[in-house]
Scaffold this motif. Structure first.
Motif, PDB file in Angstrom:
ATOM      1  N   VAL A  33       0.770  -1.247   0.073  1.00  0.00           N
ATOM      2  CA  VAL A  33      -0.037  -0.151   0.073  1.00  0.00           C
ATOM      3  C   VAL A  33       0.909   1.269  -0.114  1.00  0.00           C
ATOM      4  O   VAL A  33       1.717   1.417   1.072  1.00  0.00           O
ATOM      5  N   ALA A  34       0.672   2.224  -1.030  1.00  0.00           N
ATOM      6  CA  ALA A  34       1.166   3.374  -1.152  1.00  0.00           C
ATOM      7  C   ALA A  34       0.609   4.440  -0.463  1.00  0.00           C
ATOM      8  O   ALA A  34      -0.585   4.683  -0.818  1.00  0.00           O
ATOM      9  N   THR A  35       1.161   5.332   0.283  1.00  0.00           N
ATOM     10  CA  THR A  35       0.349   6.544   0.906  1.00  0.00           C
ATOM     11  C   THR A  35      -0.237   7.458  -0.276  1.00  0.00           C
ATOM     12  O   THR A  35      -1.265   8.010   0.020  1.00  0.00           O
ATOM     13  N   SER A  36       0.348   7.427  -1.413  1.00  0.00           N
ATOM     14  CA  SER A  36      -0.105   8.298  -2.457  1.00  0.00           C
ATOM     15  C   SER A  36      -1.394   7.782  -3.209  1.00  0.00           C
ATOM     16  O   SER A  36      -2.094   8.374  -3.836  1.00  0.00           O
ATOM     17  N   GLY A  37      -1.678   6.566  -2.775  1.00  0.00           N
ATOM     18  CA  GLY A  37      -3.136   6.134  -3.336  1.00  0.00           C
ATOM     19  C   GLY A  37      -3.129   5.027  -4.166  1.00  0.00           C
ATOM     20  O   GLY A  37      -4.084   4.587  -4.865  1.00  0.00           O
ATOM     21  N   SER A  38      -1.940   4.071  -4.018  1.00  0.00           N
ATOM     22  CA  SER A  38      -1.724   2.716  -4.888  1.00  0.00           C
ATOM     23  C   SER A  38      -1.943   1.741  -3.983  1.00  0.00           C
ATOM     24  O   SER A  38      -1.244   1.574  -2.913  1.00  0.00           O
ATOM     25  N   ILE A  39      -2.772   0.708  -4.423  1.00  0.00           N
ATOM     26  CA  ILE A  39      -2.884  -0.832  -3.678  1.00  0.00           C
ATOM     27  C   ILE A  39      -2.333  -1.649  -4.623  1.00  0.00           C
ATOM     28  O   ILE A  39      -3.150  -1.827  -5.720  1.00  0.00           O
ATOM     29  N   THR A  40      -1.251  -2.518  -4.494  1.00  0.00           N
ATOM     30  CA  THR A  40      -1.000  -3.663  -5.222  1.00  0.00           C
ATOM     31  C   THR A  40      -1.503  -4.991  -4.626  1.00  0.00           C
ATOM     32  O   THR A  40      -1.482  -5.255  -3.363  1.00  0.00           O
ATOM     33  N   ILE A  41      -1.917  -5.845  -5.375  1.00  0.00           N
ATOM     34  CA  ILE A  41      -2.306  -7.172  -4.987  1.00  0.00           C
ATOM     35  C   ILE A  41      -1.284  -8.226  -5.007  1.00  0.00           C
ATOM     36  O   ILE A  41      -0.443  -8.054  -6.135  1.00  0.00           O
ATOM     37  N   SER A  42      -1.509  -9.159  -4.416  1.00  0.00           N
ATOM     38  CA  SER A  42      -0.391 -10.763  -4.875  1.00  0.00           C
ATOM     39  C   SER A  42      -1.350 -11.249  -5.807  1.00  0.00           C
ATOM     40  O   SER A  42      -2.287 -11.840  -5.700  1.00  0.00           O
ATOM     41  N   GLY A  43      -0.540 -11.301  -6.952  1.00  0.00           N
ATOM     42  CA  GLY A  43      -1.040 -11.791  -8.308  1.00  0.00           C
ATOM     43  C   GLY A  43      -1.552 -10.906  -9.214  1.00  0.00           C
ATOM     44  O   GLY A  43      -1.321  -9.685  -9.224  1.00  0.00           O
ATOM     45  N   ARG A  44      -2.562 -11.406 -10.056  1.00  0.00           N
ATOM     46  CA  ARG A  44      -3.143 -10.679 -10.955  1.00  0.00           C
ATOM     47  C   ARG A  44      -4.755 -10.340 -10.940  1.00  0.00           C
ATOM     48  O   ARG A  44      -5.330 -11.450 -10.255  1.00  0.00           O
ATOM     49  N   PHE A  45      -5.413  -9.513 -11.554  1.00  0.00           N
ATOM     50  CA  PHE A  45      -6.932  -9.458 -11.367  1.00  0.00           C
ATOM     51  C   PHE A  45      -7.334 -10.537 -12.411  1.00  0.00           C
ATOM     52  O   PHE A  45      -8.460 -10.929 -12.274  1.00  0.00           O
ATOM     53  N   GLY A  46      -6.566 -10.832 -13.397  1.00  0.00           N
ATOM     54  CA  GLY A  46      -7.061 -11.755 -14.314  1.00  0.00           C
ATOM     55  C   GLY A  46      -8.452 -11.048 -15.462  1.00  0.00           C
ATOM     56  O   GLY A  46      -8.391  -9.819 -15.587  1.00  0.00           O
ATOM     57  N   GLY A  47      -9.186 -12.082 -15.754  1.00  0.00           N
ATOM     58  CA  GLY A  47     -10.200 -11.434 -16.614  1.00  0.00           C
ATOM     59  C   GLY A  47     -11.464 -10.565 -15.895  1.00  0.00           C
ATOM     60  O   GLY A  47     -12.489 -10.413 -16.564  1.00  0.00           O
ATOM     61  N   ASP A  48     -11.283 -10.608 -14.585  1.00  0.00           N
ATOM     62  CA  ASP A  48     -12.294  -9.817 -13.705  1.00  0.00           C
ATOM     63  C   ASP A  48     -11.719  -8.594 -13.188  1.00  0.00           C
ATOM     64  O   ASP A  48     -12.034  -8.035 -12.159  1.00  0.00           O
ATOM     65  N   LYS A  49     -10.954  -8.006 -14.047  1.00  0.00           N
ATOM     66  CA  LYS A  49     -10.297  -6.834 -13.660  1.00  0.00           C
ATOM     67  C   LYS A  49     -11.285  -5.708 -13.312  1.00  0.00           C
ATOM     68  O   LYS A  49     -12.311  -5.196 -14.311  1.00  0.00           O
ATOM     69  N   PRO A  50     -11.423  -4.957 -12.210  1.00  0.00           N
ATOM     70  CA  PRO A  50     -12.115  -3.887 -12.176  1.00  0.00           C
ATOM     71  C   PRO A  50     -12.257  -2.668 -12.991  1.00  0.00           C
ATOM     72  O   PRO A  50     -10.917  -2.614 -13.796  1.00  0.00           O
ATOM     73  N   SER A  51     -12.896  -1.745 -12.891  1.00  0.00           N
ATOM     74  CA  SER A  51     -12.985  -0.479 -13.907  1.00  0.00           C
ATOM     75  C   SER A  51     -12.736   0.698 -12.940  1.00  0.00           C
ATOM     76  O   SER A  51     -13.136   0.693 -11.963  1.00  0.00           O
ATOM     77  N   THR A  52     -12.390   1.942 -13.624  1.00  0.00           N
ATOM     78  CA  THR A  52     -12.503   3.142 -12.973  1.00  0.00           C
ATOM     79  C   THR A  52     -13.910   3.342 -12.434  1.00  0.00           C
ATOM     80  O   THR A  52     -14.838   3.089 -13.119  1.00  0.00           O
ATOM     81  N   MET A  53     -13.924   4.158 -11.645  1.00  0.00           N
ATOM     82  CA  MET A  53     -15.228   4.746 -10.801  1.00  0.00           C
ATOM     83  C   MET A  53     -15.772   3.358  -9.907  1.00  0.00           C
ATOM     84  O   MET A  53     -16.979   3.650  -9.586  1.00  0.00           O
ATOM     85  N   ASP A  54     -15.309   2.243 -10.158  1.00  0.00           N
ATOM     86  CA  ASP A  54     -15.831   1.155  -9.121  1.00  0.00           C
ATOM     87  C   ASP A  54     -15.280   1.238  -7.964  1.00  0.00           C
ATOM     88  O   ASP A  54     -14.444   2.075  -7.399  1.00  0.00           O
ATOM     89  N   MET A  55     -16.159   0.628  -6.887  1.00  0.00           N
ATOM     90  CA  MET A  55     -15.890   1.092  -5.521  1.00  0.00           C
ATOM     91  C   MET A  55     -14.793   0.117  -5.157  1.00  0.00           C
ATOM     92  O   MET A  55     -14.563  -1.120  -5.702  1.00  0.00           O
ATOM     93  N   TRP A  56     -14.113   0.385  -4.006  1.00  0.00           N
ATOM     94  CA  TRP A  56     -12.805  -0.316  -3.483  1.00  0.00           C
ATOM     95  C   TRP A  56     -12.760  -0.088  -1.882  1.00  0.00           C
ATOM     96  O   TRP A  56     -13.592   0.750  -1.401  1.00  0.00           O
ATOM     97  N   ALA A  57     -12.526  -1.327  -1.329  1.00  0.00           N
ATOM     98  CA  ALA A  57     -12.343  -1.343   0.161  1.00  0.00           C
ATOM     99  C   ALA A  57     -11.260  -2.129   0.677  1.00  0.00           C
ATOM    100  O   ALA A  57     -10.555  -3.061   0.013  1.00  0.00           O
TER     101      ALA A  57
END
Length: 865
Positions: free
Chosen positions: A758-782
């Motif tokens: 997690v970067a304080t500038s606003g970037s969150i990196t996951i372990s692995g990849r989103f694959g074919g179910d990648k989110p879109s801009t303006m989607d919700m995150w938690a």
């Protein structure tokens, strides 16, 4: 109905489903209940540009929203991506109809735009049932076991249901008394009595077991499950037993000659006046009166137990001795007694209370050497009630004393015996042999000589056949103690429940408005029944008193932690259960909720209310019925020593309705303890039109930084294959391996990914990849912290309690704190420990010793959550 899913939706949720439904609307509702993630996928599909076509067996060119309630044999749901060429199709060669998933859910689940809830409720209000007042669904109540009967001086919750199931019925079946209902397997001790009388030293009994069609005796039959005065009825005592299952429309009971009831009296009569040879002491004769008010009776039988009354003469001479018994008043050879036992029975009616309807004054016992039971029968057809029966003993003074006379040939000894009299009972009967159609009856004949009074009849039976639902949502009536099916029967049965009923009286049709099976969300009840089966929750009870119908329904639903709601024209069951699929979780933060603005200031998007310390149970005492102890009420206690140390000893008393198993009772106690301790606050917030898609029972992540103490939710502004860019700076802290990222993917349902960095500038990196179910801009995150077994304060979840549409088109939502630790504790048995996630972020520390000096006082307080 055959249901097919095409394309991506078929790969995700299965290509073929089959349910016993009639319309696409009913099918979509069933799919939303039974297929995990399906409802969430439909409600958010439009945000990904996915819409749908529905092709039915009747319309291969697609249907519109107006056709959702039209019957068909099959339909296919086809996903369509916005902007693609739909192609020419159908019989007309035109474009196929395009439907929004969110609208399909709205029509199916909430009735938005198609069903006026008030009209249905108005119809339901007029539904009557033998158990009490008509049904009225007034909205959504607390999910935490509404209707559980609680103890205490101010006991109100669940009282009607408790009284109906745990109380006693009227001892005699009379006009206006409720007809009982038997569910599951239970020992019946207080069935309404139709006939209970004794004739010619033989007892006759007929009781009304239950309305409706019952199953009958459990394995072992009459020999093991019929009791007289608490003892198994021996075959040597019983002369005949008949049980109808409630299907009869003509007379089937043959061993009881008439209807009637027995008045137990057991009043003793001794002669007044003093000793035989003394002066009469003037004490009035013994007299006892009993009155009954039941109308149109035909016969009264008075049963007296009369002791011996005789004269004994013993002759003694050179040839030996000889004894014989004579009439009490016999004078040959000696002076006879002049006061044999003398009883008088009078019957009075209301027509002339001073002049007896019958006056039998010649009941004189001259020669009787043992106690005998005597019956006296009086016809009373046409007599006006109340009718009084008066029994009196009119012989004065005790028995004559012994005498001896001597002559040339020997001696003679004379003695007189005069025993007591007991009025045992009065039996009132009617000549009519009533049918009692569609009601289960128990009738038996037995030898009455072994009982001093009419015995209590008890019987263990298997109860009503109720509607059960298979995996295809087909209804079959069968015996079941599953409380979800018991509740379904009470809701829909037209005779004993709140069901819709049409009947004829003298050729004229009458309609009793009520609940039809078509008004029930069968999928939710089938899901609830499965939950009960998996957790071994049963309902075995005898409902034998009047009760408010809604209170009774809520009370039974509380036995499996459920709530009845009315939404979209359907009655639906919602269970407070653990969420195991992340796709069922909704995400809410300041980015998709509405805060109120007053002047220059804005209020928070989320408002919280907490419970008082005294409401947090630390011990729960549960009352239940124990079959091994002849169905007596027993209590079991659940305590938590750590909670007692934290909050003090707060005892809550509850009754587990229909519970005949201590394990089930303790499970309910653990549920109450955990709910009152862990679910300690509610949240309120407002959302836009998408709030119409929320229904009670949904679980939401509430990303409020005031609760989580970090920036935990918002909207996505950028996406890569393994990271997102958030719409805000993130909190500077050490993010360990327990942090998870929730996002709505291409499928439109919530997906969870382990966080790598997690970067304080606003970037969150996951372990692995989103694959074919990648989110879109303006989607919700938690961004949440998940700790196995406990609900961490940075994983704040709430279960929706109510959703209310406001006048401005927004929706107000109220939720109760959700804690996964509760369900592990409830379902894990007595060995499970209740674990708290320290929601409030406050530590629980031991108090320091108080220290005082001349200038200051130093102390600390423990700070429990």
């Amino acid at each position: 109905m055959q249901i097919k899913f095409a394309g991506e939706i078929g790969r995700r949720f299965g290509t073929t489903h089959k349910f016993a439904v009639n319309t696409p609307n009913e099918a979509i509702r069933a799919l939303c209940q039974l297929v995990p993630g399906f409802r969430t996928f439909l409600t958010s599909a439009h945000e990904r540009g996915i819409f749908f076509q529905i092709i039915t067996s009747n319309q291969d060119d697609g249907i519109t929203y107006d056709d959702l309630e039209l019957g068909c044999e099959s339909f296919t749901l086809v996903p369509v991506i916005t902007g693609s060429f739909f192609g020419l199709g159908g019989k007309t060669g035109g474009f196929l109809q395009i439907l929004a998933g969110i609208a399909l859910v709205a029509f199916a689940m909430t009735g938005f735009g198609t069903v006026v809830a008030g009209s249905f409720i108005a119809g339901v209000q007029t539904a009557t049932m033998s158990l009490g007042i008509g049904l009225l669904f007034s909205g959504v109540a607390s999910l935490f076991a509404p209707g559980v009967p609680t103890g205490g001086r101010n006991k109100t919750e669940g009282r009607d249901a408790d009284d109906a199931i745990s109380g006693g019925a009227a001892p005699v079946a009379v006009n206006g008394s409720p007809i009982p209902l038997l569910f599951g397997e239970y020992l019946i001790s207080k069935m309404p009595v139709i006939a209970s009388y004794i004739k010619d030293n033989e007892g006759f009994f007929m009781g009304l077991v239950s309305e409706g069609v019952i199953t009958g005796f459990p394995d072992g039959g009459v020999e093991e499950h019929l009791y007289l005065d608490g003892l198994i009825a021996k075959s040597s005592v019983l002369t005949n037993v008949e049980l109808t299952d409630g299907t009869q429309t003509e007379k089937q009971i043959t061993n009881v000659e008439s209807a009637g009831f027995s008045i137990n009296v057991n009043a003793p009569f001794n002669p007044q006046g003093g000793d035989y040879d003394a002066d009469d002491d003037g004490i009035a004769n013994s007299s006892v009166t009993r009155t009954f008010t039941q109308k149109d009776a035909d016969t009264v039988r008075v049963r007296l137990s009369v002791g011996p009354c005789y004269q004994s003469r013993t002759r003694s001479d050179s040839d030996g001795s000889e004894q014989n018994y004579r009439d009490y008043t016999e004078t040959e050879g000696g002076g006879g007694g002049d006061n044999p036992t003398h009883m008088v029975i009078r019957i009075f009616s209301a027509d002339n209370p001073d002049v007896p309807l019958h006056n039998q004054d010649d009941i004189i016992i001259e020669k009787q050497t043992s106690t005998q039971l005597k019956e006296f029968v009086f016809p009373i057809t046409g007599a006006t009630t109340p009718i009084s029966i008066q029994v009196s003993r009119v012989d004065r003074r005790g028995a004559k004393g012994p005498e001896t006379r001597t002559g040339d040939s020997g001696s003679r000894q004379y003695s007189w015996v005069k025993g007591g009299v007991t009025w045992v009972s009065a039996d009132v009967t009617w000549s009519e042999k009533l049918v009692y159609p569609y009601s289960s009856l128990l009738a038996l004949r037995f030898r009455a000589g072994e009982f001093s009074r009419f015995p209590q009849v008890q019987v263990r039976l298997k109860g009503l056949k109720v509607p059960t639902i298979n995996s295809s949502l087909q209804i079959k009536y069968a015996y079941s103690s599953n409380p979800a099916y018991v509740l379904l029967g009470l809701l829909t049965d037209p005779r004993y429940g709140a069901g819709h009923r049409v009947y004829d009286i003298k050729g004229e049709q009458h309609i009793q408005a009520g609940i039809r099976m078509d008004d029930i969300d069968l999928a939710s009840f089938q899901k609830a029944a499965k939950y009960c089966s998996e957790n071994k929750i049963t309902f075995n009870g005898y409902i034998n008193r009047d009760s408010d119908a809604l209170e009774l329904f809520r009370g039974i639903a509380s036995t499996f932690q459920a709530q009845i709601i009315y939404a979209g024209g359907f009655i639906t069951m919602v269970i407070d259960d653990e969420v195991t699929n992340t796709e069922d979780i909704r995400i809410y933060s300041a980015a998709n909720t509405i805060g109120s603005v007053e002047g220059d200031s804005a209020s928070p998007c989320f408002t919280y209310e907490g419970t008082a310390r005294r409401t947090r149970s630390t011990a729960v005492e549960v009352s239940y019925i124990e079959p091994s102890e002849f169905y007596k009420e027993r209590k079991t206690l659940i305590e938590d020593s750590e909670l007692i140390d934290r909050y003090g000893y707060n005892l809550t008393n509850i009754r587990a309705l229909g519970c005949t198993d201590e394990v089930q009772a303790r499970r309910m106690g653990r549920y109450t303890l955990a709910s009152n301790t862990l679910s300690t606050d509610t949240v309120s917030f407002r959302v836009g039109p998408d709030g119409a898609m929320l229904i009670p029972g949904d679980v939401c992540l509430i990303l409020d930084p005031l609760k989580t103490a970090i920036a935990s939710g918002g909207r996505i502004t950028g996406v890569t294959n393994s990271s997102i860019i958030t719409d805000r700076d993130l909190t500077n802290k050490n993010y360990d391996d327990n942090y998870q990222l929730y996002v709505y993917g291409q499928s439109g349902v919530a997906k969870k990914y382990a966080v790598s960095s997690v970067a304080t500038s606003g970037s969150i990196t996951i372990s692995g990849r989103f694959g074919g179910d990648k989110p879109s801009t303006m989607d919700m995150w938690a961004l949440v912290k998940e700790v196995p077994g406990i609900q961490h304060r940075q994983e704040p979840m709430y279960r929706v309690q109510s959703v209310k549409e406001e006048s401005d088109g927004t929706y107000s939502v109220v939720g109760i704190k959700y804690d996964k630790a509760k369900f592990a504790f409830v379902n894990g048995g007595d060995d499970e420990t209740l674990r708290s996630g320290n929601y409030g972020g406050r530590s629980y520390t031991k108090a320091r010793k108080l220290s005082v000096n001349s200038k200051s006082i130093s102390f600390s307080l423990r700070t429990p959550d």
